[in-house]
Scaffold this motif. Structure first.
Motif, mmCIF file in Angstrom:
data_model
loop_
_atom_site.group_PDB
_atom_site.id
_atom_site.type_symbol
_atom_site.label_atom_id
_atom_site.label_comp_id
_atom_site.label_asym_id
_atom_site.label_seq_id
_atom_site.Cartn_x
_atom_site.Cartn_y
_atom_site.Cartn_z
ATOM 1 N N ALA B 163 0.834 -1.210 0.000
ATOM 2 C CA ALA B 163 0.000 0.000 0.000
ATOM 3 C C ALA B 163 0.866 1.256 0.000
ATOM 4 O O ALA B 163 0.504 2.269 -0.606
ATOM 5 C CB ALA B 163 -0.922 -0.010 1.223
ATOM 6 N N ALA B 164 2.024 1.189 0.685
ATOM 7 C CA ALA B 164 2.898 2.371 0.738
ATOM 8 C C ALA B 164 3.407 2.729 -0.656
ATOM 9 O O ALA B 164 3.422 3.898 -1.043
ATOM 10 C CB ALA B 164 4.065 2.112 1.682
ATOM 11 N N GLY B 165 3.784 1.709 -1.419
ATOM 12 C CA GLY B 165 4.290 1.960 -2.766
ATOM 13 C C GLY B 165 3.201 2.355 -3.740
ATOM 14 O O GLY B 165 3.484 2.911 -4.807
ATOM 15 N N ALA B 166 1.935 2.078 -3.360
ATOM 16 C CA ALA B 166 0.815 2.372 -4.259
ATOM 17 C C ALA B 166 0.274 3.790 -4.070
ATOM 18 O O ALA B 166 -0.529 4.265 -4.876
ATOM 19 C CB ALA B 166 -0.298 1.351 -4.044
ATOM 20 N N LEU B 167 0.709 4.447 -3.009
ATOM 21 C CA LEU B 167 0.140 5.767 -2.690
ATOM 22 C C LEU B 167 0.683 6.957 -3.515
ATOM 23 O O LEU B 167 -0.012 7.971 -3.639
ATOM 24 C CB LEU B 167 0.314 6.067 -1.198
ATOM 25 C CG LEU B 167 -0.763 5.438 -0.295
ATOM 26 C CD1 LEU B 167 -0.344 5.489 1.167
ATOM 27 C CD2 LEU B 167 -2.095 6.140 -0.489
ATOM 28 N N PRO B 168 1.916 6.898 -4.053
ATOM 29 C CA PRO B 168 2.435 8.083 -4.766
ATOM 30 C C PRO B 168 1.514 8.689 -5.828
ATOM 31 O O PRO B 168 1.367 9.921 -5.869
ATOM 32 C CB PRO B 168 3.758 7.586 -5.355
ATOM 33 C CG PRO B 168 4.234 6.605 -4.344
ATOM 34 C CD PRO B 168 2.984 5.898 -3.880
ATOM 35 N N PRO B 169 0.840 7.887 -6.713
ATOM 36 C CA PRO B 169 -0.062 8.559 -7.663
ATOM 37 C C PRO B 169 -1.229 9.257 -6.980
ATOM 38 O O PRO B 169 -1.725 10.276 -7.478
ATOM 39 C CB PRO B 169 -0.554 7.415 -8.569
ATOM 40 C CG PRO B 169 -0.230 6.156 -7.867
ATOM 41 C CD PRO B 169 0.935 6.431 -6.979
ATOM 42 N N VAL B 170 -1.634 8.722 -5.820
ATOM 43 C CA VAL B 170 -2.714 9.377 -5.058
ATOM 44 C C VAL B 170 -2.205 10.721 -4.512
ATOM 45 O O VAL B 170 -2.925 11.736 -4.552
ATOM 46 C CB VAL B 170 -3.173 8.467 -3.887
ATOM 47 C CG1 VAL B 170 -4.326 9.112 -3.127
ATOM 48 C CG2 VAL B 170 -3.564 7.093 -4.399
ATOM 49 N N ILE B 171 -0.950 10.736 -4.039
ATOM 50 C CA ILE B 171 -0.374 11.988 -3.519
ATOM 51 C C ILE B 171 -0.231 13.001 -4.654
ATOM 52 O O ILE B 171 -0.530 14.187 -4.494
ATOM 53 C CB ILE B 171 0.991 11.728 -2.848
ATOM 54 C CG1 ILE B 171 0.876 10.665 -1.747
ATOM 55 C CG2 ILE B 171 1.543 13.023 -2.246
ATOM 56 C CD1 ILE B 171 2.205 10.231 -1.153
ATOM 57 N N ILE B 185 -7.782 6.192 -6.780
ATOM 58 C CA ILE B 185 -7.952 4.918 -6.062
ATOM 59 C C ILE B 185 -7.728 3.742 -7.023
ATOM 60 O O ILE B 185 -7.121 2.730 -6.656
ATOM 61 C CB ILE B 185 -9.356 4.845 -5.409
ATOM 62 C CG1 ILE B 185 -9.429 5.880 -4.275
ATOM 63 C CG2 ILE B 185 -9.652 3.449 -4.878
ATOM 64 C CD1 ILE B 185 -10.803 6.026 -3.652
ATOM 65 N N LEU B 186 -8.162 3.915 -8.278
ATOM 66 C CA LEU B 186 -7.918 2.861 -9.273
ATOM 67 C C LEU B 186 -6.417 2.720 -9.544
ATOM 68 O O LEU B 186 -5.899 1.599 -9.672
ATOM 69 C CB LEU B 186 -8.671 3.178 -10.578
ATOM 70 C CG LEU B 186 -10.205 3.258 -10.463
ATOM 71 C CD1 LEU B 186 -10.817 3.606 -11.817
ATOM 72 C CD2 LEU B 186 -10.786 1.951 -9.922
ATOM 73 N N LEU B 187 -5.716 3.861 -9.630
ATOM 74 C CA LEU B 187 -4.258 3.805 -9.835
ATOM 75 C C LEU B 187 -3.583 3.133 -8.634
ATOM 76 O O LEU B 187 -2.635 2.361 -8.787
ATOM 77 C CB LEU B 187 -3.688 5.219 -10.042
ATOM 78 C CG LEU B 187 -4.220 5.990 -11.248
ATOM 79 C CD1 LEU B 187 -3.516 7.345 -11.381
ATOM 80 C CD2 LEU B 187 -4.023 5.184 -12.530
ATOM 81 N N PHE B 188 -4.097 3.450 -7.441
ATOM 82 C CA PHE B 188 -3.591 2.813 -6.217
ATOM 83 C C PHE B 188 -3.755 1.295 -6.311
ATOM 84 O O PHE B 188 -2.822 0.531 -6.033
ATOM 85 C CB PHE B 188 -4.364 3.370 -5.011
ATOM 86 C CG PHE B 188 -4.108 2.636 -3.718
ATOM 87 C CD1 PHE B 188 -3.095 3.058 -2.873
ATOM 88 C CD2 PHE B 188 -4.874 1.537 -3.358
ATOM 89 C CE1 PHE B 188 -2.851 2.384 -1.678
ATOM 90 C CE2 PHE B 188 -4.636 0.857 -2.176
ATOM 91 C CZ PHE B 188 -3.621 1.287 -1.329
ATOM 92 N N LEU B 189 -4.937 0.854 -6.745
ATOM 93 C CA LEU B 189 -5.219 -0.587 -6.798
ATOM 94 C C LEU B 189 -4.318 -1.305 -7.806
ATOM 95 O O LEU B 189 -3.895 -2.444 -7.573
ATOM 96 C CB LEU B 189 -6.692 -0.823 -7.149
ATOM 97 C CG LEU B 189 -7.678 -0.514 -6.016
ATOM 98 C CD1 LEU B 189 -9.113 -0.687 -6.504
ATOM 99 C CD2 LEU B 189 -7.418 -1.410 -4.808
ATOM 100 N N ILE B 190 -4.019 -0.608 -8.923
ATOM 101 C CA ILE B 190 -3.141 -1.235 -9.924
ATOM 102 C C ILE B 190 -1.776 -1.553 -9.286
ATOM 103 O O ILE B 190 -1.270 -2.671 -9.387
ATOM 104 C CB ILE B 190 -2.966 -0.308 -11.153
ATOM 105 C CG1 ILE B 190 -4.281 -0.203 -11.928
ATOM 106 C CG2 ILE B 190 -1.852 -0.828 -12.061
ATOM 107 C CD1 ILE B 190 -4.266 0.843 -13.025
ATOM 108 N N ILE B 191 -1.181 -0.561 -8.609
ATOM 109 C CA ILE B 191 0.151 -0.791 -8.006
ATOM 110 C C ILE B 191 0.036 -1.773 -6.830
ATOM 111 O O ILE B 191 0.920 -2.595 -6.606
ATOM 112 C CB ILE B 191 0.788 0.541 -7.548
ATOM 113 C CG1 ILE B 191 0.872 1.509 -8.725
ATOM 114 C CG2 ILE B 191 2.184 0.295 -6.978
ATOM 115 C CD1 ILE B 191 1.451 2.865 -8.379
ATOM 116 N N PHE B 192 -1.084 -1.682 -6.111
ATOM 117 C CA PHE B 192 -1.289 -2.560 -4.952
ATOM 118 C C PHE B 192 -1.320 -4.038 -5.380
ATOM 119 O O PHE B 192 -0.697 -4.895 -4.742
ATOM 120 C CB PHE B 192 -2.599 -2.171 -4.264
ATOM 121 C CG PHE B 192 -2.853 -2.922 -2.990
ATOM 122 C CD1 PHE B 192 -2.112 -2.662 -1.846
ATOM 123 C CD2 PHE B 192 -3.841 -3.892 -2.928
ATOM 124 C CE1 PHE B 192 -2.342 -3.352 -0.665
ATOM 125 C CE2 PHE B 192 -4.076 -4.587 -1.750
ATOM 126 C CZ PHE B 192 -3.328 -4.319 -0.614
#
Lengths: 56, 319
Positions: B163-171, B185-192
């Motif tokens: 989850a930590a690595g998935a947050l940058p696009p959200v930031i 959130i969709l971009l987060f889920l892709i990296i997650f």
């Protein structure tokens, strides 16, 4: 280097340690210089136009 | 030799070195920030920033990205500080600055904390405190939840820690909009969903090292066969997740096609890994999956960015 005159020279850096300390100092100076420029630019953007358009 | 005794030996060696003048190069401090991870963070945050609705001044956008990069680097420093004992017994990480003795653990801790505070504070001033809070949470999640807690405790470490690595696009998105919508959130889920197959493909080949270091990675705890099953399961989640920006109308058909094809490739490579019968085949298959997973993530975000620019271009030209 004598600190208290009793012959204790403390830590004497080798040439390699001095070179690496100098490299670290140069890196810190460059980072600080870049930060100054960045903060200056950000300040201009954030308050520059607002300051110019203040009602007299 | 156990991790504990290695850790004690490392601590003792570091205490002996603590009175020695530092031999660290400036590059050692940069290496502590995990520049390769930082580059992925910067790229995904940049895409999140670019596809967000609204405008951000280039200087503020650059400053925000810099803060996100430094924040990610700070999390990397804190990770290397805490994991120095593990790094010291793994071939891949033995030459990192702390286990190699070039940087003292205390120096790394101070460096990591200073970078964290600086990055969050400056991002708060540049892009708002909501965005800064997201960055602070990301650093906390990676350094404390993942590194200190999950990594040595559960085989699901990288699933949750991802989850930590998935947050940058959200930031990056929040730096423009100051809130979070469905698209980030969709971009987060892709990296997650991408993180577990990516790291498990690597850890399958480093299983012995993780075992020696006492890290409960999935291949160590559950074995290779179970890990391959989990990799395939996550690839099956990742493939549809990759297409969701198109499905929900945040990306165009070009992105949708590329994401569908790339997702199918991920599933196919994961299936090949699962069906590999010999060690040599499994080794080659895991290597291929690991390499392709890097290309997958880069391609999806790059196409998303280009797709977004192409969609905007006619409007800009007409205006």
């Amino acid at each position: 280097m004598s600190v208290n005159g009793d012959g204790d020279d403390g830590i004497v850096l080798t040439a390699e340690q001095k070179r690496r300390r100098r490299a670290r100092s140069v890196a810190i100076a460059l980072v600080l210089g870049a930060l100054v420029l960045l903060f200056y630019a950000v300040t201009l953007v954030k308050v520059g136009s607002g300051a110019l358009m203040r009602p007299m | 030799m156990s991790v504990l005794s290695n850790g004690a030996a490392l601590q003792s060696a570091n205490q002996a070195r603590a009175i020695e003048p530092s031999l660290a190069e400036a590059g050692d401090y940069f290496a502590l920030m995990k520049p390769r991870v930082m580059s992925l963070v910067v790229f995904t945050a940049f895409v999140g920033m670019m596809v967000a609705p609204g405008q951000v001044h280039p200087v503020l956008g650059f400053a925000s990205l810099l803060c996100i990069a430094v924040g990610a680097g700070a999390a990397g420093v804190l990770n290397m500080w805490y994991d120095a004992d593990i790094d010291g017994v793994m071939g891949r990480t033995r030459q990192r600055p702390i286990p190699a003795g070039r940087v003292q653990p205390g120096e790394a801790l101070a460096f990591g904390v200073a970078l964290s505070v600086g990055a969050v504070a400056v991002l708060g001033l540049v892009a708002g405190w909501f965005t800064a809070a997201l960055l602070a949470f990301t650093i906390f999640f990676y350094a404390v939840i993942y590194t200190i807690w999950l990594k040595r405790w559960t085989a699901q470490n990288i699933v949750i820690g991802g989850a930590a690595g998935a947050l940058p696009p959200v930031i990056g998105w929040a730096a423009v909009t100051h809130d979070i919508g469905l698209a980030p959130i969709l971009l987060f889920l892709i990296i997650f969903f991408w993180t577990p197959p990516h790291f498990w493909a690597l850890s399958l080949r480093r299983c012995e090292e993780y075992r020696r270091a006492g890290v409960p990675m999935l291949p160590v705890v559950a074995g290779a066969a179970e890990t391959k099953r989990h990799i395939l399961g996550h690839a099956l989640l990742l493939a549809p997740a990759g297409v969701t920006p198109f499905v929900f109308g945040f990306a165009g058909l070009t992105y949708g096609i590329v994401a569908a094809v790339a997702g199918a490739m991920m599933v196919m490579l994961a299936l090949r890994l699962k069906l590999a019968t010999t060690d040599a085949d499994a080794h080659a298959a895991s290597k291929r999956l690991f390499s392709f997973s890097l290309l997958y993530l880069f391609t999806l975000f790059a196409v998303l960015l280009v797709d977004h620019w192409l969609a905007q271009w006619p409007v800009g030209a007409a205006g």
